[in-house]
Design a protein around this motif. Structure first.
Motif, short mmCIF file in Angstrom:
data_model
loop_
_atom_site.label_atom_id
_atom_site.label_comp_id
_atom_site.label_asym_id
_atom_site.label_seq_id
_atom_site.Cartn_x
_atom_site.Cartn_y
_atom_site.Cartn_z
N CYS A 187 -3.73 10.57 -5.40
CA CYS A 187 -3.29 10.11 -6.67
C CYS A 187 -4.18 10.68 -7.79
O CYS A 187 -3.59 10.88 -9.00
CB CYS A 187 -3.14 8.58 -6.80
SG CYS A 187 -4.71 7.87 -6.57
N THR B 81 0.30 -0.19 -4.93
CA THR B 81 -0.11 0.91 -4.97
C THR B 81 0.89 2.04 -4.57
O THR B 81 1.44 1.87 -3.34
CB THR B 81 -1.49 1.23 -4.32
OG1 THR B 81 -2.43 0.34 -4.58
CG2 THR B 81 -1.88 2.79 -4.37
N GLY B 82 1.58 2.73 -5.59
CA GLY B 82 2.51 3.59 -5.29
C GLY B 82 3.00 4.40 -6.35
O GLY B 82 2.42 4.81 -7.42
N ILE C 17 10.43 -1.38 -9.73
CA ILE C 17 10.97 -2.22 -9.10
C ILE C 17 9.87 -3.38 -8.73
O ILE C 17 10.47 -4.56 -8.96
CB ILE C 17 11.42 -1.80 -7.53
CG1 ILE C 17 12.39 -0.46 -7.74
CG2 ILE C 17 11.85 -2.57 -6.60
CD1 ILE C 17 12.52 0.25 -6.54
N ILE C 18 8.83 -3.37 -8.51
CA ILE C 18 7.98 -4.38 -8.09
C ILE C 18 7.78 -5.26 -9.39
O ILE C 18 7.71 -6.45 -9.26
CB ILE C 18 6.58 -3.83 -7.52
CG1 ILE C 18 6.60 -2.79 -6.57
CG2 ILE C 18 5.50 -4.96 -7.43
CD1 ILE C 18 7.23 -3.54 -5.08
N GLY D 290 9.55 -1.08 5.96
CA GLY D 290 9.94 -0.24 4.65
C GLY D 290 10.47 -1.25 3.61
O GLY D 290 10.03 -2.37 3.30
N VAL D 291 11.56 -0.52 2.92
CA VAL D 291 12.04 -0.97 1.79
C VAL D 291 12.56 -2.21 2.10
O VAL D 291 12.48 -3.39 1.36
CB VAL D 291 13.11 -0.07 1.10
CG1 VAL D 291 13.79 -0.88 -0.09
CG2 VAL D 291 12.56 1.05 0.90
N GLU E 217 4.69 14.55 -10.81
CA GLU E 217 3.40 14.63 -10.12
C GLU E 217 3.70 15.48 -8.77
O GLU E 217 4.35 15.15 -8.24
CB GLU E 217 3.09 13.19 -9.92
CG GLU E 217 1.68 12.98 -8.92
CD GLU E 217 1.41 11.69 -8.52
OE1 GLU E 217 2.34 10.93 -8.84
OE2 GLU E 217 0.44 11.31 -8.02
N GLY F 73 0.78 -1.33 0.24
CA GLY F 73 0.01 0.01 -0.05
C GLY F 73 0.73 1.33 -0.13
O GLY F 73 1.90 1.26 0.15
N GLY G 17 0.64 6.64 -10.30
CA GLY G 17 0.59 8.05 -10.19
C GLY G 17 0.51 8.62 -11.38
O GLY G 17 0.44 8.10 -12.60
P1 NAD Z 1 5.95 4.70 -2.76
O1 NAD Z 1 6.12 4.10 -4.29
O2 NAD Z 1 7.16 5.41 -2.21
O3 NAD Z 1 5.70 3.48 -1.70
C1 NAD Z 1 4.38 2.71 -2.01
C2 NAD Z 1 5.05 1.29 -1.29
O4 NAD Z 1 6.18 0.83 -1.81
C3 NAD Z 1 5.32 1.36 0.46
O5 NAD Z 1 4.69 0.47 0.88
C4 NAD Z 1 6.79 1.62 0.49
O6 NAD Z 1 6.97 0.98 1.62
C5 NAD Z 1 7.10 0.54 -0.57
N1 NAD Z 1 8.59 0.87 -1.13
C6 NAD Z 1 9.08 2.33 -1.33
N2 NAD Z 1 10.43 2.23 -1.87
C7 NAD Z 1 10.52 0.76 -2.09
C8 NAD Z 1 11.64 0.15 -2.76
N3 NAD Z 1 12.56 0.56 -3.19
N4 NAD Z 1 11.35 -1.36 -2.99
C9 NAD Z 1 10.40 -1.81 -2.61
N5 NAD Z 1 9.26 -1.50 -1.91
C10 NAD Z 1 9.18 0.06 -1.78
O7 NAD Z 1 4.57 5.59 -2.83
P2 NAD Z 1 3.95 6.59 -1.96
O8 NAD Z 1 4.84 7.95 -1.41
O9 NAD Z 1 3.48 5.91 -0.68
O10 NAD Z 1 2.67 6.86 -2.85
C11 NAD Z 1 2.79 8.11 -3.58
C12 NAD Z 1 2.64 7.45 -4.86
O11 NAD Z 1 1.47 6.56 -4.87
C13 NAD Z 1 1.92 8.61 -6.01
O12 NAD Z 1 2.66 8.66 -6.99
C14 NAD Z 1 0.67 8.54 -6.21
O13 NAD Z 1 0.22 8.90 -7.21
C15 NAD Z 1 0.49 6.94 -6.19
N6 NAD Z 1 -0.66 6.54 -5.55
C16 NAD Z 1 -1.42 5.80 -6.65
C17 NAD Z 1 -2.69 5.57 -6.07
C18 NAD Z 1 -3.71 4.72 -7.25
O14 NAD Z 1 -4.65 4.34 -6.98
N7 NAD Z 1 -3.27 4.72 -8.62
C19 NAD Z 1 -3.27 5.76 -4.78
C20 NAD Z 1 -2.37 6.34 -4.06
C21 NAD Z 1 -1.20 6.68 -4.35
#
Ligand code: NAD
Length: 456
Positions: free
Chosen positions: A243, A186-187, A194-195, A168-169, A333, A111, A211
């Motif tokens: 997002c 989601t992120g 990476i995922i 975290g990571v 973004e 998430g 995003g």
């Molecule tokens: P993020 O990508 O930094 O983190 C998301 C998840 O990935 C977290 O659980 C985090 O612990 C994990 N993570 C972070 N770095 C990692 C790595 N190097 N390796 C493995 N896992 C890692 O995103 P965020 O800051 O939590 O969220 C903001 C982003 O998410 C924005 O770009 C936003 O647009 C997007 N978003 C999209 C939606 C959607 O439904 N499309 C909804 C909310 C947010």
């Protein structure tokens, strides 16, 4: 508990077939709902402490969606899980054909932090509705929120079925070494990559909810008062950390001044931040994001707002004008309460500028002229959006929610979510009382004629 142990437990539990029972799934969804209701207050407190999000915001953008979708699943799982008969065709006469929906198996939900409950729990609820087991890795940024989620889920559900892993990571990296049957992420775009790479190594299917920069067109005939209200609400809700928030505005030049004035007046009407944080507005999630956003406010282009309080991580709703696509605020973004306004005189050029950039998660169009609206809808590719509104499209569970291109792949909400966590197994079921021998050797001209007739 060790990730490997939980993964193994979940694999064994899934293979016991218990999660496939519709009654089991409904029972678990009802239980999740009652656990959430029982802990709502504790969850409100945690999220308020993390980034000042009020009960109103948390209920309307997180709990309401969770309850709404749980109810949809409880009502529909039985019919969605049934095998479905389809036509068979001459080639297989006298067989029958049907499709069996089946759960994928052990799933992982990762998430994001901005709607931390909803973005972790909604995909998990969906996975359960489809008959899977789930491990949830919520974002570690809102730490109290992640902790309360881990507590209430892990105390109320067996880890072999549903488990929240905090971290975290490093934790995510360890999780990604296991062969899940589905990863729902989601992120951000860089982490999405990476995922996707990690999943590819194990051929794990993914849904990526990412995003991007969502454009908002304001056409010359837009109803400015209502347009301003809907944009201001959507942009500054959660302090822009959404997002699907309108990332930037493309307004027709001839109404630009009037539109800017209406936007500013609406912000003043909605938010009074003179005395600092209020129940109507949230903080920026952490110092890193606060500093990133502060740098994006170009004082020479400031039209409204721009005030900040670093100690409270508070950035007032801010409008930038005379912005162009080369400005730093237009690179990535924004994900914060800064609204750049760009103007255009030629709609084709505005559309071309949007199409020059990665496909956005959302796009919004304010105006009345159906020809112009339909032109944008047919020419610009984006995840989903709205005409004369913003964000609210995601509250309709009859429509898929997801991105396209760089804004993601796959979708969920309602039946689309059920499908994302299901495999549809196709079965041809043939009796033995008829065996025409047409397809078997030795081949003859007559058999070929017959095949041509049957399959042609
Ligand atoms: P993020 O990508 O930094 O983190 C998301 C998840 O990935 C977290 O659980 C985090 O612990 C994990 N993570 C972070 N770095 C990692 C790595 N190097 N390796 C493995 N896992 C890692 O995103 P965020 O800051 O939590 O969220 C903001 C982003 O998410 C924005 O770009 C936003 O647009 C997007 N978003 C999209 C939606 C959607 O439904 N499309 C909804 C909310 C947010």
């Amino acid at each position: 508990m060790e990730i490997k142990n939980i993964y193994t437990q979940q694999l064994e539990f899934f293979n016991s077939n218990q999660t496939k029972e519709v009654s089991f799934r409904i029972e678990q969804l009802q239980k999740i709902k009652s656990v959430l209701i029982a802990h709502e207050d504790e969850m409100y407190t945690a999220i308020y402490e993390d980034f000042g999000k009020s009960k109103f915001d948390t209920y309307s953008a997180e709990f309401s969606l969770l309850y709404h979708e749980i109810n949809i699943f409880i009502k529909n799982i039985k019919s969605w899980s049934k095998r479905r008969r389809v036509a068979t065709g001459m080639a297989n006469f006298p067989a029958k054909s049907y499709i069996i929906p089946e759960p994928l198996g052990v799933t992982l939900v990762i998430g994001a932090w901005n709607y931390p409950y909803q973005l972790s729990l909604l995909p998990a609820i969906t996975a359960i509705a489809a008959g899977n087991t789930v491990m949830i890795k919520p974002s570690e940024l809102p730490s109290r929120t992640a902790a309360v989620m881990a507590k209430i889920i892990n105390e109320n559900f067996p880890s072999k079925f549903l488990y929240v892993v905090e971290g975290g990571v490093e934790t995510t990296t360890e999780l990604l070494n296991h062969r899940f049957d589905k990863i729902f992420f989601t992120g951000s775009i860089p982490v999405g990559r990476i995922i996707y790479q990690a999943a590819a190594k194990l051929l794990t299917p993914v849904t990526l909810e990412l995003g991007g920069k969502s454009p908002t067109f304001v056409l010359a005939d837009a109803d400015l008062k209502t347009t301003a209200k809907r944009i201001v609400w959507a942009k500054f809700f959660n302090a822009g950390q959404t997002c699907v928030a309108p990332d930037y505005i493309l307004v027709e030049k001839k109404i630009e001044e009037e539109f800017l004035k209406t936007l500013a007046a609406t912000i003043t009407e909605f938010y009074d931040l003179k005395n600092g944080l209020t129940e109507n507005y949230v903080q920026i999630v952490n110092d890193k994001n606060f500093d990133r956003l502060a740098k994006l406010i170009d004082r020479e282009k400031l039209y409204f707002g721009g005030e900040m309080d670093a100690a409270k991580r508070l950035i007032h709703p801010t409008i930038l004008q005379n912005v162009n696509f080369e400005d730093p605020v237009m690179e990535d973004e924004i994900f914060g309460p800064i609204l750049p306004v760009l103007s255009f005189t030629n709609l084709d050029q505005a559309i071309a500028a949007v199409k020059d950039r990665p496909k956005p998660l959302s796009c919004y169009i304010y105006g009345k002229d159906r020809t112009q609206i339909d032109k944008i809808l047919s020419e610009v590719s984006f995840g989903g959006g709205a005409v004369n509104d913003s964000i609210m499209h995601l509250s309709n569970s009859n429509m898929p929610f997801g991105g396209v291109g760089f804004s993601g792949m796959g979708s969920y909400h309602g039946k689309y979510g059920f499908d994302a966590f299901s495999h549809y197994k196709s079965i041809l079921d043939k009796p033995t009382w008829l065996e025409p021998n047409v397809k078997y050797a030795p081949y003859t001209d007559f058999k070929l004629k017959l095949i041509k007739w049957m399959l042609g």
